[in-house]
Motif scaffolding. Sequence first.
Motif, PDB file in Angstrom:
ATOM      1  N   CYS A 117    -107.167 -14.714 114.444  1.00 46.09           N
ATOM      2  CA  CYS A 117    -105.920 -13.300 114.773  1.00 46.09           C
ATOM      3  C   CYS A 117    -105.334 -13.954 113.834  1.00 46.09           C
ATOM      4  N   GLY A 118    -104.571 -15.062 114.382  1.00 45.20           N
ATOM      5  CA  GLY A 118    -103.374 -15.466 112.955  1.00 45.20           C
ATOM      6  C   GLY A 118    -103.593 -15.141 111.790  1.00 45.20           C
ATOM      7  N   GLY A 119    -104.412 -16.356 111.523  1.00 48.38           N
ATOM      8  CA  GLY A 119    -104.683 -16.213 109.726  1.00 48.38           C
ATOM      9  C   GLY A 119    -105.145 -15.145 109.220  1.00 48.38           C
ATOM     10  N   VAL A 136    -108.612 -20.541 104.654  1.00 42.16           N
ATOM     11  CA  VAL A 136    -109.715 -21.965 104.841  1.00 42.16           C
ATOM     12  C   VAL A 136    -109.708 -21.676 106.088  1.00 42.16           C
ATOM     13  N   ASP A 137    -111.515 -21.543 106.497  1.00 45.15           N
ATOM     14  CA  ASP A 137    -112.387 -21.563 107.520  1.00 45.15           C
ATOM     15  C   ASP A 137    -114.203 -22.257 108.339  1.00 45.15           C
ATOM     16  N   ARG A 138    -114.351 -22.492 108.663  1.00 45.54           N
ATOM     17  CA  ARG A 138    -115.152 -23.192 108.957  1.00 45.54           C
ATOM     18  C   ARG A 138    -116.348 -22.162 108.963  1.00 45.54           C
ATOM     19  N   GLU A 181    -114.493 -26.772 106.553  1.00 46.65           N
ATOM     20  CA  GLU A 181    -114.707 -28.394 108.022  1.00 46.65           C
ATOM     21  C   GLU A 181    -113.127 -28.099 107.527  1.00 46.65           C
ATOM     22  N   ILE A 182    -111.797 -28.282 108.012  1.00 51.95           N
ATOM     23  CA  ILE A 182    -110.782 -28.998 107.175  1.00 51.95           C
ATOM     24  C   ILE A 182    -110.618 -31.124 107.620  1.00 51.95           C
ATOM     25  N   LEU A 183    -109.882 -31.391 107.181  1.00 52.33           N
ATOM     26  CA  LEU A 183    -110.512 -32.764 107.714  1.00 52.33           C
ATOM     27  C   LEU A 183    -109.391 -33.143 107.963  1.00 52.33           C
ATOM     28  N   VAL A 229    -100.576 -22.601 109.011  1.00 53.67           N
ATOM     29  CA  VAL A 229    -101.577 -23.444 110.153  1.00 53.67           C
ATOM     30  C   VAL A 229    -102.149 -22.094 111.743  1.00 53.67           C
ATOM     31  N   SER A 230    -102.689 -21.995 111.187  1.00 53.79           N
ATOM     32  CA  SER A 230    -102.945 -20.815 112.575  1.00 53.79           C
ATOM     33  C   SER A 230    -104.834 -21.225 112.830  1.00 53.79           C
ATOM     34  N   LEU A 231    -104.491 -22.722 113.779  1.00 56.25           N
ATOM     35  CA  LEU A 231    -106.019 -23.263 114.053  1.00 56.25           C
ATOM     36  C   LEU A 231    -106.515 -23.371 115.461  1.00 56.25           C
TER      37      LEU A 231
HETATM   38  C1  FAD Z   1    -111.599 -14.032 126.362  1.00 54.14           C
HETATM   39  C2  FAD Z   1    -110.629 -14.192 125.653  1.00 54.14           C
HETATM   40  C3  FAD Z   1    -109.455 -13.112 125.860  1.00 54.14           C
HETATM   41  C4  FAD Z   1    -108.159 -12.612 124.640  1.00 54.14           C
HETATM   42  N1  FAD Z   1    -107.694 -11.767 125.603  1.00 54.14           N
HETATM   43  C5  FAD Z   1    -106.617 -11.401 124.712  1.00 54.14           C
HETATM   44  C6  FAD Z   1    -105.606 -10.310 125.120  1.00 54.14           C
HETATM   45  O1  FAD Z   1    -106.768  -9.671 125.262  1.00 54.14           O
HETATM   46  N2  FAD Z   1    -104.545 -10.393 123.813  1.00 54.14           N
HETATM   47  C7  FAD Z   1    -103.910 -11.021 123.025  1.00 54.14           C
HETATM   48  O2  FAD Z   1    -103.381 -11.315 122.472  1.00 54.14           O
HETATM   49  N3  FAD Z   1    -105.231 -12.083 123.063  1.00 54.14           N
HETATM   50  C8  FAD Z   1    -106.140 -12.317 123.577  1.00 54.14           C
HETATM   51  N4  FAD Z   1    -107.278 -13.316 123.790  1.00 54.14           N
HETATM   52  C9  FAD Z   1    -106.477 -14.756 123.114  1.00 54.14           C
HETATM   53  C10 FAD Z   1    -105.914 -14.537 121.153  1.00 54.14           C
HETATM   54  O3  FAD Z   1    -107.615 -14.705 120.623  1.00 54.14           O
HETATM   55  C11 FAD Z   1    -106.000 -15.517 121.086  1.00 54.14           C
HETATM   56  O4  FAD Z   1    -104.522 -15.682 120.971  1.00 54.14           O
HETATM   57  C12 FAD Z   1    -106.164 -15.675 119.235  1.00 54.14           C
HETATM   58  O5  FAD Z   1    -107.227 -15.968 118.685  1.00 54.14           O
HETATM   59  C13 FAD Z   1    -104.931 -16.930 118.292  1.00 54.14           C
HETATM   60  O6  FAD Z   1    -104.865 -17.136 116.922  1.00 54.14           O
HETATM   61  P1  FAD Z   1    -104.910 -18.001 116.237  1.00 54.14           P
HETATM   62  O7  FAD Z   1    -104.908 -17.416 115.307  1.00 54.14           O
HETATM   63  O8  FAD Z   1    -104.275 -18.927 116.545  1.00 54.14           O
HETATM   64  O9  FAD Z   1    -106.332 -19.019 116.552  1.00 54.14           O
HETATM   65  P2  FAD Z   1    -107.482 -18.309 116.679  1.00 54.14           P
HETATM   66  O10 FAD Z   1    -108.385 -17.259 116.995  1.00 54.14           O
HETATM   67  O11 FAD Z   1    -108.087 -19.677 118.109  1.00 54.14           O
HETATM   68  O12 FAD Z   1    -108.188 -18.790 114.643  1.00 54.14           O
HETATM   69  C14 FAD Z   1    -108.152 -20.109 115.060  1.00 54.14           C
HETATM   70  C15 FAD Z   1    -109.675 -20.450 113.487  1.00 54.14           C
HETATM   71  O13 FAD Z   1    -109.434 -21.169 112.715  1.00 54.14           O
HETATM   72  C16 FAD Z   1    -110.159 -22.258 112.841  1.00 54.14           C
HETATM   73  N5  FAD Z   1    -110.825 -24.072 112.971  1.00 54.14           N
HETATM   74  C17 FAD Z   1    -110.419 -24.617 113.407  1.00 54.14           C
HETATM   75  N6  FAD Z   1    -110.372 -25.919 113.597  1.00 54.14           N
HETATM   76  C18 FAD Z   1    -110.585 -26.056 112.333  1.00 54.14           C
HETATM   77  C19 FAD Z   1    -111.002 -27.043 111.211  1.00 54.14           C
HETATM   78  N7  FAD Z   1    -110.374 -27.992 111.956  1.00 54.14           N
HETATM   79  N8  FAD Z   1    -111.105 -26.482 110.636  1.00 54.14           N
HETATM   80  C20 FAD Z   1    -111.997 -25.331 109.428  1.00 54.14           C
HETATM   81  N9  FAD Z   1    -111.774 -24.418 110.337  1.00 54.14           N
HETATM   82  C21 FAD Z   1    -111.071 -24.424 112.007  1.00 54.14           C
HETATM   83  C22 FAD Z   1    -111.173 -21.384 113.703  1.00 54.14           C
HETATM   84  O14 FAD Z   1    -113.254 -21.557 113.568  1.00 54.14           O
HETATM   85  C23 FAD Z   1    -110.793 -20.327 114.103  1.00 54.14           C
HETATM   86  O15 FAD Z   1    -111.578 -19.090 113.115  1.00 54.14           O
HETATM   87  C24 FAD Z   1    -108.149 -13.185 124.308  1.00 54.14           C
HETATM   88  C25 FAD Z   1    -108.708 -14.589 124.147  1.00 54.14           C
HETATM   89  C26 FAD Z   1    -110.044 -15.075 125.024  1.00 54.14           C
HETATM   90  C27 FAD Z   1    -110.752 -16.055 124.376  1.00 54.14           C
END
Ligand code: FAD
Length: 273
Positions: A17-19, A39-41, A82-84, A107-109
């Motif tokens: 979501c963040g990225g 970048v994403d895996r 993969e981000i290593l 960074v939004s991992l």
């Molecule tokens: C069941 C459930 C219900 C939810 N309901 C809500 C809601 O109603 N409202 C709300 O606001 N939020 C909700 N959330 C939370 C929301 O989904 C997360 O807060 C949000 O997805 C976080 O976004 P992000 O970009 O920080 O991380 P993520 O969405 O987790 O994305 C991280 C990305 O980084 C990638 N990644 C990680 N490490 C590596 C690596 N080493 N190499 C390559 N790629 C990598 C992953 O593949 C992933 O695509 C819910 C979550 C769940 C599980």
Amino acid sequence: MAFAFQRKKIVILGGGCGGVVAATHLGRKLGADHDVILVDRRAEHIFMPAFLFIMLGERQPRDISRSLRLLEKRNVKIIQSEILGIDPVRREVSLEREKINYDYLIVSLGLQTRPDLVPGFAESSQHPWEIESAVRLHDTLASFNGGRVVVGVPLGPYRCPPAPYEAQWMLDGYFRQRGIRERVEIDYFTREAEPIGEAHDPTVWMDAESKRRGIKQNYEFVVRSIDPERKVVQGLYNYRIPYDLLVMVPPHRPAQVLLDSGLADTETGIRVD
Ligand SMILES: Cc1cc2nc3c(=O)[nH]c(=O)nc-3n(C[C@H](O)[C@H](O)[C@H](O)COP(=O)(O)OP(=O)(O)OC[C@H]3O[C@@H](n4cnc5c(N)ncnc54)[C@H](O)[C@@H]3O)c2cc1C
């Protein structure tokens, strides 16, 4: 003095979501003049909040996934890898086949799930906190005809604090819809002393709503381990909760690459100022 235009490189780690939000806005505003790279895996963005609807069979994985390449029309370059490693001093990110440098890094991992942190968890809990597990849970629910369903929360951070409340209420609705609610007992446990939330007076409302639905709330229950053979969640001070179907949130920790690179030094992730 003439303005010297410098093309900058903005690297976004993670297509969750963040990225995706960052890439959409930065690509639209800056993508024509600067390099915006995500970048994403995974090749696809997966919309995690909809995992609860996968659990109930109201959505399929394809309904909640979109190709990250759709961002190319916003001038964002996508690298699937993969981000290593991340080296903030050299401003360099190590990928599987290359190293890329950056002027700005986002960074939004997210968090990674760590089922190994609770002994017995991997063999016991089916949960909607990963897409594959949400699909398996749906299959299990479809053949579940009665018994004790236990929804619960471990110690530490996890994605979306209110989601376990939604999960227990959605399961209540699901069993009512199937006409088997009177054959299903639902229990909830959490390490919190009371429900958490942000809207007006949610603690009272969430507790009252759960009780209205006939779901027993076990507060201040700290999970130590799970016994898959006896089907018991073992808590601190020898408290126990038996189950027939366990829907427990897995422990979460920051993405491993953030821990390895030293960027994250707390169990919730990067310290922000
Ligand atoms: C069941 C459930 C219900 C939810 N309901 C809500 C809601 O109603 N409202 C709300 O606001 N939020 C909700 N959330 C939370 C929301 O989904 C997360 O807060 C949000 O997805 C976080 O976004 P992000 O970009 O920080 O991380 P993520 O969405 O987790 O994305 C991280 C990305 O980084 C990638 N990644 C990680 N490490 C590596 C690596 N080493 N190499 C390559 N790629 C990598 C992953 O593949 C992933 O695509 C819910 C979550 C769940 C599980």
